[in-house]
Design a protein around this motif. Structure first.
Motif, PDB file in Angstrom:
ATOM      1  N   LYS A 222       7.775  -7.381   4.423  1.00 57.13           N
ATOM      2  CA  LYS A 222       6.564  -7.905   4.073  1.00 57.13           C
ATOM      3  C   LYS A 222       5.557  -8.284   5.158  1.00 57.13           C
ATOM      4  CE  LYS A 222       4.624 -11.456   0.943  1.00 57.13           C
ATOM      5  NZ  LYS A 222       4.978 -12.306   0.066  1.00 57.13           N
ATOM      6  N   TRP A 223       4.548  -7.329   5.635  1.00 55.27           N
ATOM      7  CA  TRP A 223       3.883  -7.179   6.982  1.00 55.27           C
ATOM      8  C   TRP A 223       2.589  -8.258   6.681  1.00 55.27           C
ATOM      9  CZ3 TRP A 223       5.933  -5.873  11.037  1.00 55.27           C
ATOM     10  CH2 TRP A 223       5.126  -5.896  12.158  1.00 55.27           C
ATOM     11  N   PHE A 224       2.260  -8.110   5.363  1.00 48.99           N
ATOM     12  CA  PHE A 224       1.007  -9.051   5.016  1.00 48.99           C
ATOM     13  C   PHE A 224       1.268  -9.482   3.726  1.00 48.99           C
ATOM     14  CE2 PHE A 224      -0.199  -4.632   4.508  1.00 48.99           C
ATOM     15  CZ  PHE A 224      -0.527  -4.543   3.236  1.00 48.99           C
ATOM     16  N   ASP A 225       0.507 -10.672   3.152  1.00 49.89           N
ATOM     17  CA  ASP A 225       0.602 -11.227   1.818  1.00 49.89           C
ATOM     18  C   ASP A 225      -0.090 -10.338   1.022  1.00 49.89           C
ATOM     19  OD1 ASP A 225       0.868 -12.681  -0.231  1.00 49.89           O
ATOM     20  OD2 ASP A 225      -0.120 -14.321   0.639  1.00 49.89           O
ATOM     21  N   THR A 226       0.876  -9.612   0.100  1.00 45.32           N
ATOM     22  CA  THR A 226       0.270  -8.534  -0.731  1.00 45.32           C
ATOM     23  C   THR A 226      -0.358  -9.194  -2.006  1.00 45.32           C
ATOM     24  OG1 THR A 226       2.507  -8.273  -1.814  1.00 45.32           O
ATOM     25  CG2 THR A 226       2.023  -6.955  -0.093  1.00 45.32           C
ATOM     26  N   SER A 227       0.123 -10.740  -2.465  1.00 44.47           N
ATOM     27  CA  SER A 227      -0.311 -11.253  -3.601  1.00 44.47           C
ATOM     28  C   SER A 227      -1.888 -11.469  -3.487  1.00 44.47           C
ATOM     29  CB  SER A 227       0.482 -12.684  -3.665  1.00 44.47           C
ATOM     30  OG  SER A 227      -0.044 -13.603  -2.651  1.00 44.47           O
ATOM     31  N   MET A 228      -2.367 -11.389  -2.317  1.00 40.80           N
ATOM     32  CA  MET A 228      -3.808 -11.448  -2.028  1.00 40.80           C
ATOM     33  C   MET A 228      -4.823 -10.391  -2.536  1.00 40.80           C
ATOM     34  SD  MET A 228      -4.343 -13.777   1.339  1.00 40.80           S
ATOM     35  CE  MET A 228      -3.925 -15.499   1.300  1.00 40.80           C
ATOM     36  N   PHE A 229      -4.056  -9.199  -3.009  1.00 41.65           N
ATOM     37  CA  PHE A 229      -4.820  -7.967  -3.142  1.00 41.65           C
ATOM     38  C   PHE A 229      -4.857  -7.852  -4.696  1.00 41.65           C
ATOM     39  CE2 PHE A 229      -3.579  -7.876   1.160  1.00 41.65           C
ATOM     40  CZ  PHE A 229      -4.635  -6.923   1.877  1.00 41.65           C
ATOM     41  N   ALA A 230      -5.993  -7.212  -5.019  1.00 38.66           N
ATOM     42  CA  ALA A 230      -6.182  -6.878  -6.396  1.00 38.66           C
ATOM     43  C   ALA A 230      -6.862  -5.395  -6.470  1.00 38.66           C
ATOM     44  CB  ALA A 230      -6.959  -7.803  -7.337  1.00 38.66           C
ATOM     45  N   GLN A 231      -6.732  -4.634  -7.498  1.00 42.20           N
ATOM     46  CA  GLN A 231      -7.458  -3.433  -7.278  1.00 42.20           C
ATOM     47  C   GLN A 231      -8.781  -3.698  -7.896  1.00 42.20           C
ATOM     48  OE1 GLN A 231      -5.770  -0.220  -7.191  1.00 42.20           O
ATOM     49  NE2 GLN A 231      -7.716   0.465  -6.983  1.00 42.20           N
ATOM     50  N   ALA A 232      -9.879  -3.042  -7.201  1.00 41.58           N
ATOM     51  CA  ALA A 232     -11.193  -3.471  -7.796  1.00 41.58           C
ATOM     52  C   ALA A 232     -11.550  -2.378  -9.056  1.00 41.58           C
ATOM     53  CB  ALA A 232     -12.252  -3.198  -6.564  1.00 41.58           C
ATOM     54  N   ASP A 233     -12.367  -2.910 -10.074  1.00 38.95           N
ATOM     55  CA  ASP A 233     -12.916  -2.033 -10.955  1.00 38.95           C
ATOM     56  C   ASP A 233     -13.763  -0.906 -10.308  1.00 38.95           C
ATOM     57  OD1 ASP A 233     -11.595  -3.297 -12.985  1.00 38.95           O
ATOM     58  OD2 ASP A 233     -13.364  -4.860 -13.077  1.00 38.95           O
ATOM     59  N   THR A 234     -13.804   0.275 -10.967  1.00 30.00           N
ATOM     60  CA  THR A 234     -14.845   1.384 -10.345  1.00 30.00           C
ATOM     61  C   THR A 234     -16.107   0.666 -10.316  1.00 30.00           C
ATOM     62  OG1 THR A 234     -13.275   2.804 -11.679  1.00 30.00           O
ATOM     63  CG2 THR A 234     -15.347   3.521 -10.825  1.00 30.00           C
TER      64      THR A 234
END
Length: 168
Positions: free
Chosen positions: A69-81
């Motif tokens: 776990k190199w960074f907090d992946t829970s803070m990321f979300a896929q952006a809509d087109t």
């Protein structure tokens, strides 16, 4: 990316006029005495992590990252087109893994009369065979997102070379 290099050379204490074997004969001194050992450390900081068009809620930098776990992946979300970017491409201090490599050299000069000399060198690059890890996976759809799972292709394992140079 930052880099720090440090090298130290030692005259090994064996042979005539040295701490050990100061009374040895000339032939034995020619073989055992006069060796020089050099060790060099190269330390590199990690490469910056550049994120794509994700939505990020805060700074994902962890104070104690691990390869899992190199960074907090829970803070990321896929952006809509066609969603405009609202967060930075890079977060200060969030870099990939750094690495340290140790190189070693052992040398000896042999003298043959007043005109001829021969230098022997044994060199080991990355002497401790350290793995140079690549940046973590930055693809949000990957099951390895945020994990360091592969080594760098430009990171060599241990390399040893031996050489003789004759001077006249």
């Amino acid at each position: 990316r930052s880099r720090l290099t440090m090298a130290v050379s030692y005259q090994l204490p064996f042979g005539r006029d040295r701490k050990y074997g100061s009374n040895m004969n000339a032939v034995l001194d020619g073989i055992v005495g006069g060796w020089q050992y050099t060790v060099s450390n190269r330390t590199y900081g990690g490469r910056p992590l550049i994120f794509g068009t994700y939505l990020v809620s805060g700074n994902p930098k962890l104070s104690n990252p691990t390869r899992d776990k190199w960074f907090d992946t829970s803070m990321f979300a896929q952006a809509d087109t066609y969603t405009p970017r609202s967060n930075p491409w890079y977060y200060d201090g969030l870099n990939g893994p750094g690495w340290t490599l140790t190189d070693m050299t052992l040398t000896k000069m042999f003298t043959f009369g007043p005109r001829y000399r021969m230098e022997f060198r044994a060199e080991a690059y990355n002497a401790f065979n350290q793995i140079v890890w690549d940046n973590p996976d930055l693809a949000i759809t990957s099951s390895n997102f945020g994990k360091v799972t592969r080594k760098r292709v430009d990171g060599n394992g241990r390399e040893i070379q031996i050489g003789l140079r004759f001077m006249f």
